[in-house]
Design a protein around this motif. Structure first.
Motif, PDB file in Angstrom:
ATOM      1  N   ARG A   1       0.932  -1.091  -0.101  1.00 35.52           N
ATOM      2  CA  ARG A   1       0.021  -0.121   0.063  1.00 35.52           C
ATOM      3  C   ARG A   1       0.881   1.404  -0.121  1.00 35.52           C
TER       4      ARG A   1
ATOM      5  N   GLY B   1       1.561   6.745  -7.154  1.00 39.34           N
ATOM      6  CA  GLY B   1       0.511   7.492  -7.418  1.00 39.34           C
ATOM      7  C   GLY B   1      -1.042   6.660  -7.737  1.00 39.34           C
TER       8      GLY B   1
ATOM      9  N   ALA C   1       0.998   4.092  -2.901  1.00 39.09           N
ATOM     10  CA  ALA C   1       0.700   5.331  -2.722  1.00 39.09           C
ATOM     11  C   ALA C   1       1.983   6.257  -3.416  1.00 39.09           C
TER      12      ALA C   1
ATOM     13  N   ALA D   1      -2.701   4.904  -5.125  1.00 39.22           N
ATOM     14  CA  ALA D   1      -3.584   5.010  -3.965  1.00 39.22           C
ATOM     15  C   ALA D   1      -3.112   6.251  -2.926  1.00 39.22           C
ATOM     16  N   GLU D   2      -4.264   6.586  -2.293  1.00 43.75           N
ATOM     17  CA  GLU D   2      -3.925   7.602  -1.137  1.00 43.75           C
ATOM     18  C   GLU D   2      -2.879   7.327  -0.363  1.00 43.75           C
ATOM     19  N   MET D   3      -2.093   8.234   0.308  1.00 40.99           N
ATOM     20  CA  MET D   3      -0.998   8.277   1.073  1.00 40.99           C
ATOM     21  C   MET D   3      -1.527   7.719   2.497  1.00 40.99           C
ATOM     22  N   PRO D   4      -1.168   6.654   3.003  1.00 42.42           N
ATOM     23  CA  PRO D   4      -1.497   6.235   4.375  1.00 42.42           C
ATOM     24  C   PRO D   4      -0.815   7.183   5.408  1.00 42.42           C
ATOM     25  N   ASP D   5      -1.399   6.965   6.491  1.00 41.13           N
ATOM     26  CA  ASP D   5      -0.950   7.661   7.631  1.00 41.13           C
ATOM     27  C   ASP D   5       0.318   7.151   8.297  1.00 41.13           C
TER      28      ASP D   5
END
Length: 314
Positions: free
Chosen positions: A85, A92, A89, A94-98
């Motif tokens: 994941r 580009g 990200a 997937a959304e950036m994880p925390d």
């Protein structure tokens, strides 16, 4: 063990993967990807194989293909041991994880433990432990000796010798058991334990077995927070761990932007000074000093960081 070394369970698929690795190492990633595709036709549920294929496709500049392969990894491995994941990200897709998955970080450093110091210090010029210890010593109006220091993300224990003579008791915590075993060989820590800084305090492992809250007057995190994007959880832990007026000294990779944090191609996070200051204030910490410095090399380029010395408000 690296993903590309994990067996598929099929002799022919493994042989093709070995040939693919040779091609990739000789500078032919597109040909390596073709061979990995053949291996995966035989073993379509081989998560490590899909992750390796994603790497080859990325090196061959086939980013859409790499994204497809990484999505296959996630479909087969919901624990995300390979950090797919994060990689998605960075590409580009997937959304950036925390934050990265804990199992990925644990495995990464277990695999890295035996060669960590040789690689990081001798080859990449890693210098945070010495620089952070010096900044603690030089910062005005803070103690020069501490009752109890907690080294978060202690790794192989590089920071321990830098501060040992200035503390009565030194505890070290890391997610990787392999790293903790190397730290134990230095014989500078009074206690070593496994901890996950991405969890809530009571689940982190820092308050187990009678380890009291508010016990530390020095807390350090050298080259640790770049493996955590959102700093909410770790600062909650630090707040609970800190005695009144405790010093929290740490480093981040410098995002070199006004706000927020970013995920870099290295799959490490970089934080802006503004974001770090905001998070510290929210958790009751005051910045006493900071310094900007090159903290290591990466791919022949300097990695810029920020070293912070902060204190907990009473």
């Amino acid at each position: 063990m690296l993903p590309s070394q994990l067996s598929s369970g099929d002799v022919i698929a493994d042989r093709r993967a070995d040939y693919a690795k040779m091609l990739a190492e000789s500078g032919e990633p597109a040909s390596a990807a073709e061979l990995m595709e053949q291996a995966l036709e035989l073993t379509p549920r081989w998560a490590a194989g899909w992750f390796t294929l994603a790497n080859y496709r990325e090196k061959a500049c086939d980013l859409p293909g790499a994204i497809v392969a990484l999505n296959e990894v996630l479909a087969l491995d919901d624990r995300d041991v390979f950090g797919a994941r994060l990689k998605l990200a960075a590409l580009g897709g997937a959304e950036m994880p925390d934050r990265p998955p804990s199992l990925y970080v644990e495995r990464l450093f277990d695999d890295y433990a035996d060669r960590f110091e040789t690689s990081l210090v001798e080859k990449l010029g890693y210098s945070v432990p010495g620089k952070l210890a010096a900044l603690i010593a030089e910062t005005a109006d803070i103690p020069k000796h501490f009752r109890l220091a907690v080294d978060l993300g202690c790794g192989t224990g590089l920071f321990g010798p830098e501060v040992r003579t200035r503390v009565d008791r030194l505890e070290g915590y890391d997610l990787s058991k392999g790293m903790l075993a190397k730290a134990a060989e230095k014989h500078v820590y009074d206690h070593l334990g496994q901890a996950d800084l991405s969890l809530e305090p009571d689940l982190s492992g820092l308050f187990d077995a009678g380890m009291a809250p508010c016990r530390a007057d020095l807390i350090t995190a050298a080259d640790v927070l770049m493996y955590l994007g959102n700093l909410q959880a770790v600062l909650t832990i630090v707040r609970k761990l800190s005695a009144d007026d405790a010093i929290f000294a740490f480093s981040v990779e410098d995002a070199q932007q006004p706000h927020g944090f970013v995920l870099r191609d290295s799959l490490r996070f970089a934080h802006s000074e503004g974001y770090v200051r905001e998070m510290l204030a929210d958790h009751g910490f005051v910045v006493r000093d900071l310094a900007r410095s090159v903290i290591r090399m990466d791919g022949g380029k300097p990695v810029h960081g920020i070293l912070f010395i902060t204190s907990k408000s009473a």
